[in-house]
Design an enzyme around this catalytic site. Structure first.
Site, short mmCIF file in Angstrom:
data_model
loop_
_atom_site.label_atom_id
_atom_site.label_comp_id
_atom_site.label_asym_id
_atom_site.label_seq_id
_atom_site.Cartn_x
_atom_site.Cartn_y
_atom_site.Cartn_z
N HIS A 1 38.32 43.29 45.02
CA HIS A 1 38.71 44.32 44.05
C HIS A 1 39.24 43.69 42.76
O HIS A 1 38.81 44.04 41.65
CB HIS A 1 39.78 45.23 44.66
CG HIS A 1 40.22 46.34 43.76
ND1 HIS A 1 39.60 47.57 43.74
CD2 HIS A 1 41.21 46.40 42.83
CE1 HIS A 1 40.19 48.34 42.85
NE2 HIS A 1 41.17 47.65 42.28
N GLU A 2 40.18 42.76 42.92
CA GLU A 2 40.77 42.14 41.73
C GLU A 2 39.76 41.25 41.01
O GLU A 2 39.81 41.13 39.79
CB GLU A 2 42.01 41.34 42.12
CG GLU A 2 43.11 42.17 42.77
CD GLU A 2 43.49 43.39 41.97
OE1 GLU A 2 43.41 43.35 40.72
OE2 GLU A 2 43.87 44.41 42.58
N HIS B 1 37.89 43.27 38.41
CA HIS B 1 38.59 43.37 37.13
C HIS B 1 38.50 42.06 36.36
O HIS B 1 38.25 42.05 35.15
CB HIS B 1 40.08 43.70 37.37
CG HIS B 1 40.33 45.03 37.99
ND1 HIS B 1 39.83 46.21 37.47
CD2 HIS B 1 41.04 45.38 39.10
CE1 HIS B 1 40.23 47.23 38.22
NE2 HIS B 1 40.96 46.75 39.22
#
Length: 422
Positions: A75-76, A79
């Site tokens: 997920h990170e 980004h």
């Protein structure tokens, strides 16, 4: 924050329980209260766990924790990759919140593993006076146009959705995809000892094939309604039961007399579920694997979204099913102990949950940031005052941390070995 609506039975390796596609309906029954009297329960010494059992438990917990950490990392990374690919300054990449357990710096970015396992974050130097960047630097995230910011904020969710599909695709290529085939009748997985069903001779594993006066092949809701409407009345059923020889089944006619519950409805003390057989389908080629993966991915997505919808529509009844990282790891460990194959669906479901929850328009979640960016776009590009935005996000982070710590404490106290200690 890592929190989700978990249905542990959905994650067990095949053959999966009935709740994987349809809800299990519980007929009203009297459950024995473990602490209803002053007498102390009689206990027997538990057998000491063997070293191999302890090692297996540690390995299963480690496997589940690794899956959870990998999902947060993905997920990170979404980004991070979206930001760096657009030339946007990034200062931190963190898995977890709170004090750093380990950290190192690579170029301008500090990477850290932190103590509170409630998710992670990618930090931007927009408001850091010591960053060395000018406040009007065009490569600061806040100074980028709306499309760039939308891309960066939504990339985490997109990464989880893509990762979930890749997991299901890998499942199809390696261990196969579970496929359900509906069978006639309604399955009876559980019969409460001493209940009306037990007195009538109904056994776990029986399949209710027909009920006089009802349409052939009755459904679970129809049977539930019939039992509730028939307290102290005879209900005749025809069941199919395994015989003494393997594969042999025979039909038996039974008469149930439902007890009367406190609300006046009937109860027989059973668990009912749709009757189906689960087989694993192995694709013959990549095209077939893609079709199977898409079908399973769609089914899992529907399960996750329906679970979240039920949570919000019936929050008072379903709030206890919202699980934090401790419960997620506990469920994952149970799945890993049962079969390593189940980790595929565990990882896919948690990915989908994390993606869905992060899209909620709440402060401190990606959806909250997206909502603020879209509000700015609706205002014709006029930015929301920085002080207001920071107060909104700070209050959201505080709420997330409070809820997260509550879930950790609650889920920890609900662990079996903690209950045994207490």
């Amino acid at each position: 924050m890592i929190s989700t609506h978990l249905s542990p039975t959905r994650l067990k390796p095949p053959p999966p329980p009935p709740s994987s596609s349809s809800p299990i309906h519980h007929l009203p029954l009297l459950r024995r209260n473990r602490h209803h009297s002053n007498s102390k329960p009689i206990s027997t010494p538990a057998a000491a766990a063997s070293p191999s059992d302890l090692l297996a438990s540690v390995e299963s917990v480690a496997s589940a924790a690794s899956v959870l950490a990998a999902i947060v990392l993905v997920h990170e990374s979404g980004h991070f990759v979206a930001a760096t690919s657009r030339g946007i300054h990034v200062s931190q990449f963190s898995v977890g919140f709170g004090p750093a357990l380990a950290r190192f710096r690579l170029g301008p970015v500090e990477y850290a593993l932190r103590a509170i396992p409630l998710g992670g974050y990618v930090g931007f130097p927009d408001d850091d006076p010591d960053s060395g960047f000018s406040p009007d630097d065009p490569d600061l995230l806040r100074n980028r146009p709306v499309p760039d910011r939308l891309l960066v904020v939504s990339a985490g969710v997109a990464a989880n959705l893509l990762f979930a599909f890749l997991i299901v695709y890998a499942q199809a290529l390696t261990v196969g995809v579970p496929v359900q085939a509906q069978l006639p009748g309604v399955l009876v997985p559980e019969v409460l000892p001493g209940s009306a069903a037990a007195r009538a001779g109904l056994l776990p594993g029986d399949v209710i094939l027909s009920v006089p006066g009802l349409a052939p092949d009755p459904s679970v809701p129809v049977l539930v309604d019939l039992i509730k409407a028939s307290p102290n009345k005879d209900v005749s059923v025809t069941v199919s039961r395994f015989g003494k020889e393997a594969g042999d089944r025979r039909s038996i006619d039974l008469t149930l007399v439902p007890d009367t519950s406190v609300d006046g409805t009937g109860r027989i003390g059973v668990q009912l579920s749709p009757n189906f057989r689960v087989t694993r389908v192995h694709p013959n080629n990549l095209a077939e694997a893609t079709v199977l993966a898409l079908r399973e991915y769609t089914a899992l997505s529907g399960t996750v979204l329906d679970g979240l919808r039920q949570t919000f529509l019936n929050f008072s009844q379903t709030a206890e099913k919202v699980s934090g990282p401790v419960a997620i790891i506990a469920v994952g460990a149970e799945v890993a102990r049962s079969s390593a194959e189940g980790l595929f669906q565990f990882a896919a479901v948690i990915n989908l949950n994390l993606a869905a929850i992060n899209l909620l328009p709440l402060p401190a979640l990606d959806g909250g940031t997206l909502a603020l960016i879209l509000l700015e776009a609706a205002r014709g590009g006029r930015k929301i005052p920085r002080e207001i935005e920071q107060r909104i996000m700070s209050s959201g982070i505080l709420v997330v941390l409070m809820v997260g710590m509550f879930l950790i404490v609650r889920d920890t106290l609900n662990l079996d070995f903690i209950k045994d200690i207490l």
